[in-house]
Enzyme design. Sequence first.
Site, PDB file in Angstrom:
ATOM      1  N   GLU A  21      56.989  34.047 -21.057  1.00 17.41           N
ATOM      2  CA  GLU A  21      57.258  34.104 -19.613  1.00 17.41           C
ATOM      3  C   GLU A  21      56.055  33.652 -18.791  1.00 17.41           C
ATOM      4  OE1 GLU A  21      57.916  36.388 -21.791  1.00 17.41           O
ATOM      5  OE2 GLU A  21      60.048  36.902 -21.636  1.00 17.41           O
ATOM      6  N   HIS A  49      59.920  25.283 -29.115  1.00 14.84           N
ATOM      7  CA  HIS A  49      59.856  25.478 -30.566  1.00 14.84           C
ATOM      8  C   HIS A  49      60.580  24.352 -31.309  1.00 14.84           C
ATOM      9  CE1 HIS A  49      59.909  28.587 -34.104  1.00 14.84           C
ATOM     10  NE2 HIS A  49      59.098  27.572 -34.308  1.00 14.84           N
ATOM     11  N   ARG A 108      51.726  29.612 -33.937  1.00 13.89           N
ATOM     12  CA  ARG A 108      52.389  30.822 -33.465  1.00 13.89           C
ATOM     13  C   ARG A 108      51.802  31.218 -32.112  1.00 13.89           C
ATOM     14  NH1 ARG A 108      56.061  29.961 -36.056  1.00 13.89           N
ATOM     15  NH2 ARG A 108      57.054  31.116 -37.744  1.00 13.89           N
TER      16      ARG A 108
END
Length: 386
Positions: free
Chosen positions: A258, A271, A230
Site C-alpha cells: 500500500e 509480481h 521479496r
Amino acid sequence: MYKILTKNKIASCGLEQLPADKFTVSDSEASPDAILLRSYVLPEEELTDGLKAIGRAGAGVNNIPVDACAKKGIVVFNTPGANANGVKEMVIAGLLLASRDIFGGINWVQGLAGETGVAKTVEKGKAEFGGPEIQGKTIGVIGLGAIGVLVANACCALGMSVIGYDPYVTVDAAWKLSRGVKKAPNLDLLLSECDYLSLHIPVTNDTKGMFNKDMFAKCKKGLRLVNTARAELVDDDSILQALADGTVACYVTDFPTERMLGHKKIVTIPHLGASTPESEDNCATMAAKEIRRYLTYGNIKNSVNFPDCELPYTGKKRICVIHKNLPNVINAVTNLLGKRSTNIADMLMKSRGEYAYAILDVDCTNLDNVAEEIQKMDNIINVRVI
C-alpha cells in the site's frame, strides 16, 4: 496408485510427468499422497494423514507451513532455477525503468489524449523523463543462485561493471558466472561502489528488513534499487526516507504494498517476474518430476525442509526413513533388519538441521510389518517401504 491433489492450475506439460498408470490427479482429492500448488496458501489444517509430499511450482515457499510439514514427515519441494530466465528478463526491464522514467513518460503521454499538437508538446516536455544509460555503470548483484547468476552474466553482456556478493555461493553457481563478475569481499564495499543494486536472496530471520536505514546509509548516493526477490527484504520506512533524501534515486519492486503506490520514484510491478508461459511450464514440469521421483523411488532433490538424498533405484525393496537427526537412530533400524535376517544391499543417509533421511535397499521381498516396527522406534517420524 498415488493420489495427487492440485491446489492451483498446473500446466499440462507438468501433469504429463505423472503417468496415468501410477498417478491420479484431481483438484478435489480428500486423502492425497502429494499436493501440487503454485501460490495457494496452504493452511496447516490441510496437512492430512497420509500426505507425503508437497510440490511448489516456484521458488518461494512462504505459502506453505514448512516447519509443520517437517514435523509430520512431509517433504516440501520447490523449483529453483525453473523461472530464472523470466525473472532475469524482468530485472533487465527494471534496470531500464529505474534509469529512464519510461513509466512516467508513458503515463504523461497517455494524459495528452484529446489535445492537439501532441508532437510539439512531447518534444517540449520529454526532458522531464530522461535518465542515464546503464552501460558503463556498476551494478551489485546480491545473491548468486540460479537467478542471480543469470542477472550478473546478462549485465556483463550489457556492458555494466558487475560486482557479486554471496557468502554461500555454490561451486556449480560459481562455474556458471562470467569471468567479468567481480567478487565483493564484503557487503559494505559493494554498497559503496554500486550505481544499481539487484536483490536475489530469500527472506529469513536474518534478511527480513535487511535494507533498512543503516544499510542505506552505506550506499552510494543516487542508487537505483531493483527488488524481484521479496518485499520483506526492504523496510518500507527506510526506503521511503532514502528516496526522500536522494540516497535512492528510484526503487523498482515486483512486490507492491500500500505504501509503495503513487510514489513518483517507485515503479511498482504486479509480481510479474516469473509470469511467463515458459516459466510456468518449467516450474510445473520440475515440481511434478520431483514428486514422481520421491513417491516412486524415495529420492529427494530440491527439498526445502529435508536433505537431498538420491540413491539409484535398482528394483530392490527400498525402505525410506525420515527421522530426527540424533545418534543411534539408524543403528536401531539396521539392528532390527539384522534380527530379521534382512541384508542391506545399499544405503544412503543425509541430514539437514534437526532432521535426517535414510534410504536402505534390501535383499528381501518379505518385509511384512517392518514399517510398523520401525515407526514405533524413538525419534522416527515417517517410514515407507517401496
